[in-house]
Design a protein around this motif. Structure first.
Motif, short mmCIF file in Angstrom:
data_model
loop_
_atom_site.label_atom_id
_atom_site.label_comp_id
_atom_site.label_asym_id
_atom_site.label_seq_id
_atom_site.Cartn_x
_atom_site.Cartn_y
_atom_site.Cartn_z
N SER A 105 71.68 11.74 -5.22
CA SER A 105 72.92 11.12 -4.75
C SER A 105 74.04 12.15 -4.62
CB SER A 105 73.33 9.98 -5.68
OG SER A 105 74.55 9.41 -5.27
N SER A 106 74.15 13.03 -5.60
CA SER A 106 75.21 14.04 -5.54
C SER A 106 74.96 15.01 -4.40
CB SER A 106 75.30 14.79 -6.87
OG SER A 106 74.14 15.56 -7.12
N PHE A 107 73.71 15.34 -4.14
CA PHE A 107 73.38 16.19 -2.99
C PHE A 107 73.77 15.51 -1.68
CE2 PHE A 107 69.95 16.62 0.26
CZ PHE A 107 70.33 17.85 0.77
N LEU A 108 73.45 14.24 -1.55
CA LEU A 108 73.77 13.54 -0.31
C LEU A 108 75.28 13.37 -0.13
CD1 LEU A 108 70.94 10.84 -0.35
CD2 LEU A 108 71.08 12.90 1.07
N THR A 109 75.99 13.14 -1.22
CA THR A 109 77.45 13.03 -1.14
C THR A 109 78.07 14.36 -0.72
OG1 THR A 109 77.48 11.29 -2.84
CG2 THR A 109 79.54 12.49 -2.44
N GLY A 110 77.54 15.44 -1.26
CA GLY A 110 78.09 16.76 -0.95
C GLY A 110 77.76 17.25 0.45
N THR A 111 76.82 16.60 1.12
CA THR A 111 76.43 17.00 2.47
C THR A 111 76.65 15.85 3.46
OG1 THR A 111 74.13 16.38 2.00
CG2 THR A 111 74.75 18.69 1.67
N ALA A 112 77.59 14.98 3.14
CA ALA A 112 77.76 13.73 3.89
C ALA A 112 78.16 13.93 5.34
CB ALA A 112 78.78 12.84 3.19
N THR A 113 78.73 15.07 5.67
CA THR A 113 79.24 15.27 7.03
C THR A 113 78.24 15.99 7.93
OG1 THR A 113 80.29 17.36 6.38
CG2 THR A 113 81.61 15.34 6.20
N ARG A 114 77.00 16.18 7.46
CA ARG A 114 76.03 16.91 8.27
C ARG A 114 74.62 16.40 8.03
NH1 ARG A 114 76.04 22.66 4.95
NH2 ARG A 114 77.14 21.84 3.14
N GLU A 115 73.70 16.88 8.81
CA GLU A 115 72.31 16.52 8.60
C GLU A 115 71.79 17.20 7.33
OE1 GLU A 115 70.10 15.79 12.75
OE2 GLU A 115 70.93 17.83 12.53
N ARG A 116 70.85 16.53 6.66
CA ARG A 116 70.25 17.08 5.44
C ARG A 116 68.84 16.52 5.33
NH1 ARG A 116 74.20 13.55 2.97
NH2 ARG A 116 74.15 11.68 4.25
N GLN A 117 68.05 17.12 4.44
CA GLN A 117 66.63 16.83 4.42
C GLN A 117 66.12 16.72 2.98
OE1 GLN A 117 63.39 18.64 7.30
NE2 GLN A 117 63.99 20.18 5.81
N ILE A 118 65.21 15.77 2.78
CA ILE A 118 64.51 15.62 1.50
C ILE A 118 63.02 15.68 1.79
CG2 ILE A 118 63.95 14.03 -0.38
CD1 ILE A 118 66.82 12.97 -0.19
N ILE A 119 62.29 16.43 0.96
CA ILE A 119 60.84 16.53 1.08
C ILE A 119 60.25 16.13 -0.27
CG2 ILE A 119 58.87 18.02 1.58
CD1 ILE A 119 60.92 19.91 2.99
N SER A 120 59.51 15.02 -0.29
CA SER A 120 58.94 14.49 -1.52
C SER A 120 57.44 14.78 -1.55
CB SER A 120 59.19 12.98 -1.63
OG SER A 120 58.66 12.47 -2.82
N LEU A 121 57.01 15.59 -2.52
CA LEU A 121 55.61 15.95 -2.66
C LEU A 121 54.90 14.89 -3.51
CD1 LEU A 121 56.04 19.75 -3.48
CD2 LEU A 121 55.83 18.67 -1.23
N GLY A 122 53.77 14.40 -3.02
CA GLY A 122 53.03 13.39 -3.78
C GLY A 122 53.81 12.12 -3.95
N ALA A 123 54.44 11.65 -2.91
CA ALA A 123 55.36 10.51 -3.02
C ALA A 123 54.64 9.20 -3.31
CB ALA A 123 56.17 10.37 -1.74
#
Length: 358
Positions: A105-123
């Motif tokens: 959540s803190s990562f997404l809040t800190g990058t709220a004005t741009r594109e961002r990516q999450i990669i979940s291994l073994g989701a």
């Protein structure tokens, strides 16, 4: 080995004076001297995906967590029966989930004005992508999941069959090695790769479809990389680290296998014919710290589940959780929670809040 979907390892605690408690969780088999083939071990890892869903459902039904999507990933006959883990397991599920949720959540809040990516291994059957996509403030999110092809297909079938899931991940399109949905609300994208993680280490590996190397990215491994040999695990991290300059990683793994509690824990898990090769290589927080430093992350922090419960959870929230069931096994909780760690490393732009908040 493919990327496994991992249930809450806090479920694999040793029992005190009542024989080994090994009805939940995952582990490794190194101390059990059990011969396990790669194929059978992969099968065991895949088969425990139900544990993850049941543990999550237990925490949700008892009020530890809010997750409207959890019910869809538990077999219907299980929902109608008893979906209740022990209090110590539910608290572990809550603490581990809360820790990762706060970091993300803190990562997404800190990058709220741009594109961002999450990669979940073994989701596996993890529901995080549905929760994030359903929140309108998370615009421009590109979400990847990598898992066994059979698990990837299972998730696609569930999305197609369940309107609530299909309303979040709309118009899913199957491909040869997975599936995707690129027309989500808020300009989000979802990519699900049916892939053996070790394939990323092959010389002729192709670029992951949809992978962006120009946006801040968080790589998540909730007890996934611990099932690979140490060199393979580091190779998977390196695959992404060599491509993405603004990169962070969150690892949730067991530690301290060689004290009395750890040995009993490992023995219980070995009885299930499961191995965790990296547990011998990264036995404590110091080795986890330098593991991420060596992988190229400029900043690294580690916290045990015990630390997170004590320092990250507000007193009022602790009281709420305590009142849900109560916990008589406080000493055992402290021992158990000290044997699991959340390590995170980062470099580049997009993770400044991690320096001060956690």
């Amino acid at each position: 080995m493919s990327a496994p979907s991992i249930p809450n390892l806090l479920g694999s605690r040793p029992s005190r004076g009542r024989g080994p408690f090994r009805g939940r969780g995952r582990g490794r088999g190194g101390h059990g001297h059990l011969h396990v083939t790669a194929a059978s071990h992969d099968d065991t890892i895949q088969g425990t995906d139900t544990d993850a869903a049941v543990s999550r459902m237990s925490a949700v039904r008892l009020g530890y967590l809010q997750d409207p999507f959890a019910q869809h990933f538990v077999e219907q006959n299980t929902i109608g029966g008893t979906v209740r883990r022990l209090p110590i397991i539910n608290r572990g599920t809550y603490t581990r989930t809360t820790a990762l949720d706060r970091l993300i959540s803190s990562f997404l809040t800190g990058t709220a004005t741009r594109e961002r990516q999450i990669i979940s291994l073994g989701a596996g059957t993890d529901t995080r992508c549905f929760k994030l996509f359903s929140q309108p403030q998370h615009t421009g999110l590109i979400y990847h999941e990598i898992d066994f092809p059979t698990i990837s297909t299972k998730k696609l079938n569930l999305v197609n069959a369940i309107p609530q899931l299909r309303s979040i991940i709309t118009n899913p399109q199957a491909e040869n090695d997975g599936w995707k949905s690129l027309s989500l609300q808020n300009n989000c994208q979802y990519w699900c790769h049916g892939l053996d993680l070790r394939d990323l280490l092959k010389e002729d590996v192709k670029h992951l479809d949809g992978l962006r190397v120009d946006v801040p990215t968080v790589l998540i491994s909730e007890c996934c990389l611990c099932y690979l040999d140490p060199a393979e695990a580091q190779g998977v991290i390196q695959y992404f680290a060599e491509k993405i300059p603004n990169l962070a990683i969150i690892l949730y793994e067991p530690i301290n296998p060689d004290d009395s509690f750890g040995k009993q824990m490992v023995s219980n898990l070995a009885a299930r014919r499961i191995r965790m090769p990296t547990l011998d290589a990264y036995q404590d927080s110091t080795k986890q710290f330098f593991r991420l430093k060596e992988a190229g992350f400029d900043s690294v922090k580690t916290s045990t589940i015990k630390d997170i419960w004590q320092r990250w959870i507000a007193e009022g929230e602790k009281e709420r959780v305590d009142n849900l069931e109560g916990l008589d096994e406080v000493e055992e909780w402290n021992l158990l929670a000290d044997h699991y760690i959340v390590a995170r490393g980062w470099r580049g732009d997009g993770f400044q809040v991690w320096e001060t908040e956690f």
